[in-house]
Design a protein around this motif. Sequence first.
Motif, short mmCIF file in Angstrom:
data_model
loop_
_atom_site.label_atom_id
_atom_site.label_comp_id
_atom_site.label_asym_id
_atom_site.label_seq_id
_atom_site.Cartn_x
_atom_site.Cartn_y
_atom_site.Cartn_z
N TRP A 219 0.74 15.10 0.18
CA TRP A 219 1.22 13.83 0.83
C TRP A 219 2.25 13.81 1.80
O TRP A 219 2.11 13.19 2.69
CB TRP A 219 1.75 13.01 -0.53
N ALA A 220 2.98 15.01 1.63
CA ALA A 220 4.05 15.03 3.08
C ALA A 220 3.14 15.35 4.18
O ALA A 220 3.50 14.96 5.22
CB ALA A 220 4.94 16.29 2.75
N GLU A 221 2.02 16.02 3.94
CA GLU A 221 1.15 16.28 5.23
C GLU A 221 0.65 15.12 5.83
O GLU A 221 0.50 14.74 6.79
CB GLU A 221 0.06 17.32 4.84
N ILE A 222 0.12 14.42 4.71
CA ILE A 222 -0.57 13.03 5.36
C ILE A 222 0.48 12.26 5.99
O ILE A 222 0.05 11.33 7.04
CB ILE A 222 -0.92 12.38 3.95
N HIS A 223 1.64 12.00 5.48
CA HIS A 223 2.50 11.37 6.19
C HIS A 223 3.17 11.74 7.47
O HIS A 223 3.20 10.98 8.50
CB HIS A 223 4.01 11.01 5.31
N LYS A 224 3.00 13.14 7.74
CA LYS A 224 3.28 13.75 8.95
C LYS A 224 2.18 13.27 9.94
O LYS A 224 2.45 12.65 11.12
CB LYS A 224 3.20 15.02 8.65
N LEU A 225 0.69 13.35 9.42
CA LEU A 225 -0.20 13.05 10.21
C LEU A 225 -0.31 11.30 10.76
O LEU A 225 -0.45 10.91 11.60
CB LEU A 225 -1.64 13.31 9.61
N ILE B 141 -1.09 4.17 6.25
CA ILE B 141 -1.62 5.06 5.00
C ILE B 141 -2.13 3.97 4.42
O ILE B 141 -1.20 3.13 3.81
CB ILE B 141 -0.91 6.09 4.16
N TYR B 142 -3.46 3.76 4.12
CA TYR B 142 -3.89 2.62 3.27
C TYR B 142 -4.57 3.35 1.87
O TYR B 142 -5.52 3.95 1.87
CB TYR B 142 -5.08 2.05 3.99
N ALA C 139 -0.10 5.44 -5.14
CA ALA C 139 -0.30 4.29 -4.46
C ALA C 139 1.03 3.80 -3.93
O ALA C 139 1.08 3.33 -2.82
CB ALA C 139 -0.72 3.38 -5.55
N GLU C 140 2.08 4.31 -4.49
CA GLU C 140 3.48 4.15 -3.94
C GLU C 140 3.88 4.72 -2.56
O GLU C 140 4.81 4.42 -2.00
CB GLU C 140 4.34 4.16 -5.17
N ARG C 141 3.16 5.81 -2.44
CA ARG C 141 3.41 6.47 -1.28
C ARG C 141 2.70 5.76 -0.25
O ARG C 141 2.79 6.49 1.16
CB ARG C 141 3.02 8.12 -1.45
N CYS C 142 1.78 4.75 -0.28
CA CYS C 142 1.06 4.14 0.91
C CYS C 142 1.77 3.09 1.29
O CYS C 142 2.53 2.39 0.73
CB CYS C 142 -0.33 3.88 0.18
N HIS C 143 1.29 2.93 2.61
CA HIS C 143 1.87 1.52 3.37
C HIS C 143 1.38 0.44 2.92
O HIS C 143 2.15 -0.72 2.66
CB HIS C 143 1.77 1.78 4.63
N GLU C 144 0.16 0.37 2.63
CA GLU C 144 -0.58 -0.88 2.07
C GLU C 144 -1.49 -0.36 0.99
O GLU C 144 -2.28 1.00 1.11
CB GLU C 144 -1.10 -1.35 3.18
N ILE C 145 -1.82 -1.22 0.24
CA ILE C 145 -2.83 -0.47 -0.68
C ILE C 145 -3.93 -1.98 -0.90
O ILE C 145 -3.72 -3.18 -0.65
CB ILE C 145 -2.34 -0.45 -2.24
N ALA C 146 -4.93 -1.61 -1.48
CA ALA C 146 -6.13 -2.40 -1.81
C ALA C 146 -6.58 -1.98 -3.44
O ALA C 146 -6.79 -0.66 -3.63
CB ALA C 146 -7.22 -2.31 -1.13
#
Lengths: 372, 314
Positions: B181-187, B40-41, B204-211
């Motif tokens: 966001w729960a759904e996005i993490h599941k995907l 998740i970016y 942003a803090e729920r993402c694995h990486e950020i730009a």
Amino acid sequence: MMLTRTRAMFIKEFVQLRRDRLTFATMIFIPVVQLLLFGYAINTTPRHLPTAVLVHEDSDLGRSILAALSNTSYFKVTRLARSEAEMDHWIRSGEVLFGVEIPAGFERSVRRGDRPALLVVADASDPVASGTALGALEGVVRTALTRDRGLPETAEQSAAFEIRQHRRYNPAAVTSLNIVPGLLGTILTMTMLIFTALSVTREVERGTMESLLAMPIEPIEIMLGKIAPYVAIGFIQAALIIALGIILFEVPVVGSLPLLAALSTLFIATNLSIGYTFSTVAQNQLQAIQMSFMFFLPNILLSGFMFPFAGMPRWAQWVGEMLPLTHYIRIVRGIMLKGATLYDVHGEALALLGLMLLAMTLAVRRFRRTLD
Amino acid sequence: MRAGDRQNGTVAVEVEGLSKSFAGRMVVRNLSMRVLRGQIYGFLGPNGSGKTTTLRMLCGLLTPDGGTGRALGYDILTERDRIKRHVGYMTQRFSLYQDLSIQENLEFVARIYGLASPEQEAKAAVERLGLVGREHQLAGALSGGWKQRLALGACILPKPELLLLDEPTAGVDPKARREFWAEIHKLAAEGMTVLVSTHYMDEAERCHEIAYIAYGELLAQGTIPKVIENSHLKTYTVSGPDLQSLANRLLGIPGIDMVAPFGASLHVAGRDASALDAAVARFRDERELSWTLSSPSLEDVFIDLMSRSQDNFR
């Protein structure tokens, strides 16, 4: 009621109007162009009407009759027929408005005092177009003949031959017989154009285009999918108009109803394609409507619906040939009133097909596949 | 290389030197980035920073002026048709048909992607979305949160490998956001790659990486700890009475680059650690203030990045 608030609205509207360049341009352009275009093109007492001639004998008298016909400036010999069937075909297809037949042994009969008949067939499906010319026919031909032959104008001479007029298709000159087929085409043009003219701009304005473009669908697929449902609706509309025409106005359908249905469908699809093309060019729904209207007006005025096609100057006829309604009106009058077959109207059908394909090609090319 | 790379590769998106301008204005300049599969970016940046433009270039909606890139191994310049089959793009503005029902919208999407039984697929999606019983409601009549869920549902219906979400939670209430966001993490756990743009720091803090992108330029990227570390920002948290006047006094002192209120305290940060210490030293004597050294928050870092790039921009 507050004047300052009204003023605020007024200023805002004016600024918005000024920003929409196309609307601004059309406000100036439409009246000027349309006035010039139609002012010069429309002529209700048409001259130089296309005439086919079938000559069974090559005689001096025959030649001078033809010359006299042309001299009236109402008739213009555009075709030399080799048989009655060929002449009939040209009249049915709308190629010519008149057919003049000089029978065999005509000159000799005149000299013998037999009072032979000179047959003039007129396509009376459009009474406006043929009426004036027919009215002028007898007197003008006779004086021209007298002058040419150098014969004194006596009672005997005036009856040297008889002009037998044959008003075909609408002998009683009933207006509705001519108007209903024309209205069929006009109504279809108006409704079909608007249906599709809004289809792409609506997607853009509602924001659905962004999603649609991100999906795996081709412009041609979008176009055909958007046009198809309206073909069915147009078909129902056409059926309704034809049925009412038959029931209420007693317009006959002399020719084949299936052929009329098939070519009407083609005409419907052609207009839908043109409307769709506008839709790909216009930036918003208002512009699409304006374009449709600009296209609709010449369709009414230059197609032969309101004013005789043959009476227009050549350049206006060329414009008319580019309009689907022109061809469709010939097809409908041909099939409904004159019993035309596919062979008689195949040229018009091909023209419709060509216009449709041209519009579709343009639309697919113009379609913006990205948001660039 | 391409086919194999596409199937087994671990890189979902890779772009190099991407640029785009509209009417002479550079919206994206020389942007390069790399997103791994299943990640998740997060795409962060102020309004008008070029986030939407970048996402649109990735899914073939815009043609880059310069640069190259691949999404799922397909060239973003020449293989747009293929990209469209495997990428789901959720627009910022709701872009499903308002005058179609939920079920009809989903069926439309399923048919466009050529799914085997559109009615069944749409029905299943309605169940997944928790919209059973409302499937015949018009999409236009839904509330903001439900519209977003429906849009996401439509996006993932054809099972894309890459999901591009453009500010999916703008204007959505916190509960709906959390569920989203729960759904996005599941995907993502199921292997989908998700590129999501947002304004919200907590997202942003729920993402694995950020730009982080501002004024068309990518200013920082990586995991959150790495982005914070790379900022070389030193931060103090100060608490005490009348923080507003303190903030006014602190602003403008050399060495202090940023002063931001943070609940009942202020964050005072500087890029040059020793200069910051020197600046802060003067205030240490004030008895009612308590200074503690803290690690900068992501927001501190972004606001600092933004002010710096704004300076460059001018």
